[in-house]
Design a protein around this motif. Structure first.
Motif: not given
Length: 121
Positions: A77-83
């Motif tokens: 999530i902190r990396q923006g990799r939500f899926a």
């Protein structure tokens, strides 16, 4: 508990120092560091705090359990990799199965320790 110290060190920007302390601990017969709760989770978190995200990601992906999945999801999530974060957390059925396996192991350990106590009397 030493792991609290290491987590605090990670928050204070001293993750490399905390990782070095963990690495210097003696290991027991199972290859685990002596008296370290959740060693791998702590190491993964410290790696991420130190900017070594790929190493933390790889370590967490190799670990079973809901806590490892949750920590991996937080990292993603902190990396923006939500899926990928959603996929990292086991579904309800898998979580129930894991909980039942844990309970079965706990019951088995309790039964074997009780049998040992009664057998020695």
């Amino acid at each position: 508990m030493r792991s609290n110290r290491w987590w605090l060190m990670g928050e204070a920007g001293r993750a490399p120092e905390a990782l070095a302390e963990i690495a210097a601990l003696p290991v027991d017969g199972d290859g685990e560091a002596d008296e370290v709760d959740d060693r791998e989770l702590t190491v993964a978190w410290l790696l991420a705090q130190d900017g070594r995200v790929a190493e933390a990601d790889a370590l967490l992906r190799g670990m079973p359990g809901k806590r490892a999945g949750t920590q991996l999801a937080e990292l993603l999530i902190r990396q923006g990799r939500f899926a990928e974060a959603i996929a990292a957390i086991p579904g309800v059925a898998a979580q129930r199965e894991e909980e039942e396996r844990w309970r079965a192991k706990w019951r088995e350990a309790a039964a074997s320790s009780s049998a040992g106590e009664w057998g020695s009397r």
